[in-house]
Design a protein around this motif. Sequence first.
Motif, PDB file in Angstrom:
ATOM      1  N   LEU A 134       3.789  -0.060 -11.257  1.00 56.99           N
ATOM      2  CA  LEU A 134       3.331  -1.309 -11.856  1.00 56.99           C
ATOM      3  C   LEU A 134       3.231  -1.107 -13.365  1.00 56.99           C
ATOM      4  O   LEU A 134       2.538  -0.198 -13.834  1.00 56.99           O
ATOM      5  CB  LEU A 134       1.966  -1.712 -11.284  1.00 56.99           C
ATOM      6  CG  LEU A 134       1.959  -2.066  -9.794  1.00 56.99           C
ATOM      7  CD1 LEU A 134       0.536  -2.294  -9.295  1.00 56.99           C
ATOM      8  CD2 LEU A 134       2.809  -3.308  -9.527  1.00 56.99           C
ATOM      9  N   SER A 138       1.056  -5.664 -16.131  1.00 51.93           N
ATOM     10  CA  SER A 138       0.458  -6.116 -14.860  1.00 51.93           C
ATOM     11  C   SER A 138      -1.014  -6.450 -15.078  1.00 51.93           C
ATOM     12  O   SER A 138      -1.746  -5.701 -15.744  1.00 51.93           O
ATOM     13  CB  SER A 138       0.597  -5.029 -13.793  1.00 51.93           C
ATOM     14  OG  SER A 138       1.964  -4.788 -13.502  1.00 51.93           O
ATOM     15  N   GLY A 153      -2.822 -11.931  -8.817  1.00 50.78           N
ATOM     16  CA  GLY A 153      -2.152 -10.713  -9.246  1.00 50.78           C
ATOM     17  C   GLY A 153      -0.864 -11.097  -9.965  1.00 50.78           C
ATOM     18  O   GLY A 153       0.067 -11.601  -9.336  1.00 50.78           O
ATOM     19  N   LEU A 155       1.886  -9.349 -11.633  1.00 49.22           N
ATOM     20  CA  LEU A 155       2.319  -7.953 -11.710  1.00 49.22           C
ATOM     21  C   LEU A 155       3.802  -7.843 -12.038  1.00 49.22           C
ATOM     22  O   LEU A 155       4.579  -8.773 -11.790  1.00 49.22           O
ATOM     23  CB  LEU A 155       2.037  -7.254 -10.375  1.00 49.22           C
ATOM     24  CG  LEU A 155       0.634  -7.467  -9.777  1.00 49.22           C
ATOM     25  CD1 LEU A 155       0.535  -6.818  -8.413  1.00 49.22           C
ATOM     26  CD2 LEU A 155      -0.439  -6.936 -10.722  1.00 49.22           C
ATOM     27  N   PHE A 173       0.822  -4.779  -0.598  1.00 51.26           N
ATOM     28  CA  PHE A 173      -0.501  -5.052  -1.173  1.00 51.26           C
ATOM     29  C   PHE A 173      -1.371  -5.628  -0.047  1.00 51.26           C
ATOM     30  O   PHE A 173      -1.118  -6.730   0.442  1.00 51.26           O
ATOM     31  CB  PHE A 173      -0.404  -6.056  -2.327  1.00 51.26           C
ATOM     32  CG  PHE A 173       0.318  -5.537  -3.530  1.00 51.26           C
ATOM     33  CD1 PHE A 173      -0.358  -4.895  -4.544  1.00 51.26           C
ATOM     34  CD2 PHE A 173       1.697  -5.697  -3.641  1.00 51.26           C
ATOM     35  CE1 PHE A 173       0.320  -4.415  -5.656  1.00 51.26           C
ATOM     36  CE2 PHE A 173       2.379  -5.225  -4.749  1.00 51.26           C
ATOM     37  CZ  PHE A 173       1.688  -4.581  -5.763  1.00 51.26           C
ATOM     38  N   GLN A 229      -9.158  -4.440  -4.686  1.00 50.67           N
ATOM     39  CA  GLN A 229      -7.730  -4.584  -4.441  1.00 50.67           C
ATOM     40  C   GLN A 229      -7.043  -3.232  -4.613  1.00 50.67           C
ATOM     41  O   GLN A 229      -6.977  -2.694  -5.714  1.00 50.67           O
ATOM     42  CB  GLN A 229      -7.116  -5.626  -5.376  1.00 50.67           C
ATOM     43  CG  GLN A 229      -5.624  -5.794  -5.213  1.00 50.67           C
ATOM     44  CD  GLN A 229      -5.246  -6.244  -3.813  1.00 50.67           C
ATOM     45  OE1 GLN A 229      -5.609  -7.336  -3.392  1.00 50.67           O
ATOM     46  NE2 GLN A 229      -4.511  -5.405  -3.088  1.00 50.67           N
ATOM     47  N   ARG A 230      -6.545  -2.696  -3.520  1.00 52.14           N
ATOM     48  CA  ARG A 230      -5.859  -1.408  -3.557  1.00 52.14           C
ATOM     49  C   ARG A 230      -4.454  -1.591  -4.119  1.00 52.14           C
ATOM     50  O   ARG A 230      -3.791  -2.586  -3.845  1.00 52.14           O
ATOM     51  CB  ARG A 230      -5.796  -0.815  -2.150  1.00 52.14           C
ATOM     52  CG  ARG A 230      -5.011   0.473  -2.017  1.00 52.14           C
ATOM     53  CD  ARG A 230      -4.987   0.928  -0.569  1.00 52.14           C
ATOM     54  NE  ARG A 230      -4.052   2.021  -0.367  1.00 52.14           N
ATOM     55  CZ  ARG A 230      -2.755   1.853  -0.153  1.00 52.14           C
ATOM     56  NH1 ARG A 230      -2.233   0.631  -0.101  1.00 52.14           N
ATOM     57  NH2 ARG A 230      -1.962   2.895   0.022  1.00 52.14           N
ATOM     58  N   VAL A 231      -3.994  -0.615  -4.918  1.00 53.50           N
ATOM     59  CA  VAL A 231      -2.634  -0.662  -5.455  1.00 53.50           C
ATOM     60  C   VAL A 231      -1.772   0.337  -4.681  1.00 53.50           C
ATOM     61  O   VAL A 231      -2.121   1.518  -4.583  1.00 53.50           O
ATOM     62  CB  VAL A 231      -2.602  -0.378  -6.975  1.00 53.50           C
ATOM     63  CG1 VAL A 231      -3.257  -1.515  -7.734  1.00 53.50           C
ATOM     64  CG2 VAL A 231      -3.280   0.940  -7.312  1.00 53.50           C
ATOM     65  N   LEU A 235      -0.379   2.323 -11.038  1.00 59.60           N
ATOM     66  CA  LEU A 235      -0.606   1.253 -12.005  1.00 59.60           C
ATOM     67  C   LEU A 235      -0.697   1.892 -13.385  1.00 59.60           C
ATOM     68  O   LEU A 235      -1.585   2.708 -13.655  1.00 59.60           O
ATOM     69  CB  LEU A 235      -1.900   0.510 -11.666  1.00 59.60           C
ATOM     70  CG  LEU A 235      -2.364  -0.567 -12.642  1.00 59.60           C
ATOM     71  CD1 LEU A 235      -1.368  -1.725 -12.690  1.00 59.60           C
ATOM     72  CD2 LEU A 235      -3.754  -1.081 -12.265  1.00 59.60           C
ATOM     73  N   ARG A 278      -1.447   5.954  -7.121  1.00 62.41           N
ATOM     74  CA  ARG A 278      -1.101   5.296  -5.864  1.00 62.41           C
ATOM     75  C   ARG A 278      -2.280   5.391  -4.877  1.00 62.41           C
ATOM     76  O   ARG A 278      -2.868   6.447  -4.664  1.00 62.41           O
ATOM     77  CB  ARG A 278       0.127   5.962  -5.265  1.00 62.41           C
ATOM     78  CG  ARG A 278       0.616   5.361  -3.960  1.00 62.41           C
ATOM     79  CD  ARG A 278       1.557   6.321  -3.245  1.00 62.41           C
ATOM     80  NE  ARG A 278       2.586   6.843  -4.120  1.00 62.41           N
ATOM     81  CZ  ARG A 278       3.791   6.300  -4.285  1.00 62.41           C
ATOM     82  NH1 ARG A 278       4.113   5.211  -3.601  1.00 62.41           N
ATOM     83  NH2 ARG A 278       4.667   6.851  -5.104  1.00 62.41           N
ATOM     84  N   THR A 281      -8.089   1.918  -6.116  1.00 61.14           N
ATOM     85  CA  THR A 281      -8.543   0.539  -5.959  1.00 61.14           C
ATOM     86  C   THR A 281      -9.032  -0.047  -7.274  1.00 61.14           C
ATOM     87  O   THR A 281      -9.794   0.601  -8.002  1.00 61.14           O
ATOM     88  CB  THR A 281      -9.673   0.463  -4.914  1.00 61.14           C
ATOM     89  OG1 THR A 281      -9.188   0.944  -3.657  1.00 61.14           O
ATOM     90  CG2 THR A 281     -10.174  -0.958  -4.745  1.00 61.14           C
TER      91      THR A 281
END
Length: 407
Positions: A134, A138, A153, A155, A173, A229-231, A235, A278, A281
């Motif tokens: 990401l 984003s 989101g 992104l 997601f 919100q988990r990625v 990111l 990765r 959150t």
Amino acid sequence: MTSLLVASAWAQPDLRQMAGTPLPSSDLPNGAVSVRVVRGAISNNVSDQRVELVGGPQPLAAATDGSGRAQFDDVPRDATLRAVAVVDGERLESQPFQRPLRGGVRLLLAAGLGDVGSASGGATGAAQPGDVALGNDSRFIVELAEGSVEVFGALEIVNVQKVPVQPSAPIVFEVPPDAQSATVLEGSAKQALVEGQRVLVTGPFAPGSTPVQFAYRLPYSNGRLTIEQRVPIPLSQLNVAVRRAGDMRADVRGAAQQRETAFEGRTYLVAGGPGLARGETVRIDLEGLPHHPRWPLYLAIGLAAAILLSATLVLMKPVREDVADTGALEAQRRTLLEALVAVEHQQATGALEMSAYAAKRAALVEALEPIYEQIDRLHRNTPAARGAGAGADLRPKAASPDPVARA
């Protein structure tokens, strides 16, 4: 709408990006779907074109009007639908979507675009195994709604290679378990779609950035809410914007800096910080959210239930033909009419489903009819009525057959 304006300022989609993407629309009636069909350009509408909605209990069909739009009203709940049209032999199909809780959905189907690929619309050429991330642009945006917040989101999935890459698995997601109305927004690549509580983005990914924009609603019952919100991929940089109102406070975990800024007359808290790995959150803690106490609603529902119970007892007692007490009949009539009002209120507040509402209302109306007939009969037997004529009907001549209106 403000969040959508912010998102559009970050990415200006072309027709390929817009086509086939479901877009929630609060200006449509609840449960409505509007499908616009164009050929080659946004200004070239296709009229008299058959459009189908498939995926429900049975296909729905409608024809486009002069503006190229076909509208479907009250589409099935909980069905995963797709809009389909065949223009000059070319089959056009939208991404799957579901009916939102409020408002409707707008879609654009575009014919004659060819198969030319782009960084945002899909990769061309042979893809190689590889990873994506990401990008720095984003962002997660939090907007306020009535009794809920809307999380956006906005992104970009970045492939830094010079060739298309295919990750080992789709990018998923997972939206929060209590999230509602998850949707992929206009401006996203066609590779993004919603499946239940998941937003899936499949490869391959062309060199450069692939835009993915999704949204969901999180309800709350008091002044506090935590958004997590988990990625699923790294990111590069944490960027969060939260709309503020009153004394509301927001804390973004891991943010190195935050400031207030104004946009379109509204105040936002903008927070930034280092990226996430990765599986980590994005966490946003909100306090002081505007909310209304729930006890008035619970009280209203309780009173309505009590009135309905009284009406049920009345329904269990058949109207006797020899009843001569007008006062007792009037009391029964008032109880049933109050029950009708309670049923209408329960349906309007969402406490009663349509099927139960229709059954209860029909039973109450049916119970009211013999009571009105008995009251009319008693009125005709009064001395004044006999003086006016033995067969005189003293009911208002313009009375509605609906007991609610007649009250």
